[in-house]
Design an enzyme around this catalytic site. Structure first.
Site, PDB file in Angstrom:
ATOM      1  N   HIS A  85       0.849  -1.203   0.000  1.00  0.00           N
ATOM      2  CA  HIS A  85       0.000   0.000   0.000  1.00  0.00           C
ATOM      3  C   HIS A  85       0.883   1.251   0.000  1.00  0.00           C
ATOM      4  O   HIS A  85       1.923   1.276   0.670  1.00  0.00           O
ATOM      5  CB  HIS A  85      -0.922   0.001   1.226  1.00  0.00           C
ATOM      6  CG  HIS A  85      -1.998   1.026   1.120  1.00  0.00           C
ATOM      7  ND1 HIS A  85      -1.773   2.357   1.388  1.00  0.00           N
ATOM      8  CD2 HIS A  85      -3.282   0.930   0.720  1.00  0.00           C
ATOM      9  CE1 HIS A  85      -2.896   3.028   1.182  1.00  0.00           C
ATOM     10  NE2 HIS A  85      -3.827   2.190   0.774  1.00  0.00           N
ATOM     11  N   GLU A 119      -4.065   1.697  -7.627  1.00  0.00           N
ATOM     12  CA  GLU A 119      -4.384   2.810  -6.739  1.00  0.00           C
ATOM     13  C   GLU A 119      -3.435   3.966  -7.043  1.00  0.00           C
ATOM     14  O   GLU A 119      -2.374   4.077  -6.409  1.00  0.00           O
ATOM     15  CB  GLU A 119      -4.183   2.384  -5.280  1.00  0.00           C
ATOM     16  CG  GLU A 119      -5.122   1.314  -4.818  1.00  0.00           C
ATOM     17  CD  GLU A 119      -5.490   1.501  -3.351  1.00  0.00           C
ATOM     18  OE1 GLU A 119      -6.671   1.593  -3.068  1.00  0.00           O
ATOM     19  OE2 GLU A 119      -4.571   1.615  -2.519  1.00  0.00           O
TER      20      GLU A 119
HETATM   21  C1  PEP Z   1      -6.612   3.460  -0.018  1.00  0.00           C
HETATM   22  O1  PEP Z   1      -5.896   4.135   0.731  1.00  0.00           O
HETATM   23  O2  PEP Z   1      -6.325   2.291  -0.337  1.00  0.00           O
HETATM   24  C2  PEP Z   1      -7.824   4.059  -0.509  1.00  0.00           C
HETATM   25  C3  PEP Z   1      -8.429   3.555  -1.562  1.00  0.00           C
HETATM   26  O3  PEP Z   1      -8.227   5.141   0.193  1.00  0.00           O
HETATM   27  P1  PEP Z   1      -9.385   6.139  -0.208  1.00  0.00           P
HETATM   28  O4  PEP Z   1     -10.603   5.337  -0.568  1.00  0.00           O
HETATM   29  O5  PEP Z   1      -9.587   6.940   1.025  1.00  0.00           O
HETATM   30  O6  PEP Z   1      -8.870   6.932  -1.352  1.00  0.00           O
END
Ligand code: PEP
Length: 265
Positions: free
Chosen positions: A99, A166
């Site tokens: 992450h 992400e």
């Molecule tokens: C994350 O940190 O994996 C994430 C998706 O956070 P958010 O939904 O707050 O952007």
């Protein structure tokens, strides 16, 4: 569902739930709704301290439990760490790895060792990748991240791997700057092409499940459902808001149902 795995919402509670009572209350408030869904599954990732407690309530295929990280060795002199084996013994079946909020604490070699250890313990890694910004090098950055996570990983069971795109520029709370489905699809193309070089066949890559994460909520999830090829979502900010989460589950469920209905017509 035509042999397709259920769509998943991974709820990463991060460090936002701070007592056993709250962890249990939050999980139970979402659980009843999720247990009735036919096409959607929740993977709940509490802080390590509460994994075991939440897992004791996770007795249904629609809601499973994951850890937010795990150390690749089983045991030893590693102050403050939680091992993959401990995570498994606590009831986790999934582990979020790499992450972006942890990347300053670990090297790419650490991440790939964790991925391998999780697979060896017959759990499912949810590997996060994503570029820092959409500058002129973003595709190269993403390609390199794919190489870093997949090069050393055993290639024989790609269906046991989940990859979450992400983009760092899209993640979290105050910025509220989600990627669009178009940006996700552009990234997915890069990721799949690079993965294919490593896994050798398109068929193998099709078995990997791909998620989107980054400021997702009940307002923008439909863009992804309608316009993107996505197996599920990773959510942070709204993961501990039962009202928003339940709306999202309902939207995913309705979408899949409609899609199946239109195929069978
Ligand atoms: C994350 O940190 O994996 C994430 C998706 O956070 P958010 O939904 O707050 O952007």
């Amino acid at each position: 569902m035509l042999n397709k795995p259920k769509k998943m919402i991974v709820a990463n509670w991060k460090m936002n739930v701070t007592s056993q009572k709250d962890a249990e209350g939050l999980f139970l408030s979402i659980r009843n709704v999720v247990s009735k869904l036919e096409y959607t599954q929740m993977i709940c990732c509490p802080p390590h301290m509460y994994v075991n407690q939440v897992a004791q309530h996770a007795n249904h295929k629609n809601y499973r439990v994951g850890g937010q990280d795990a150390y690749p060795e089983e045991s030893g002199s590693r102050t403050g760490e939680t091992s993959v084996l401990m995570m498994k013994n606590a009831g986790a079946e999934y582990v979020i790895l790499g992450h972006s909020e942890r990347r300053h604490l670990e090297t790419k070699l650490d991440i790939s060792r964790k991925v391998i250890a999780v697979l060896e313990h017959e759990m499912t890694p949810i590997i996060c990748i994503g570029e820092e910004s959409r500058d002129k090098n973003w595709k190269k950055v993403l390609q390199q991240q794919v190489k870093d996570v997949f090069n050393r990983v055993p290639k024989k069971n790609p269906e046991n791997i989940i990859l979450a795109y992400e983009p760092i520029w899209a993640i979290s709370s105050d910025k509220k700057n989600p990627a669009t489905s178009t940006e996700y699809m552009e990234a997915l193309e890069v990721i799949k092409k690079e993965s294919q070089k490593i896994f050798k066949t398109a068929k193998a890559v099709e078995k990997i499940r791909f998620l989107y994460g980054g400021s997702l909520d009940d307002k923008n999830i439909e863009d992804f459902l309608k316009n993107a090829n996505v197996d599920g979502f990773l959510v942070g900010r709204v993961s501990h808001d039962p009202r928003i989460l339940m709306t999202m589950f309902r939207l995913v469920e309705d979408h899949v149902q409609k899609e199946l209905f239109s195929i069978s017509e």
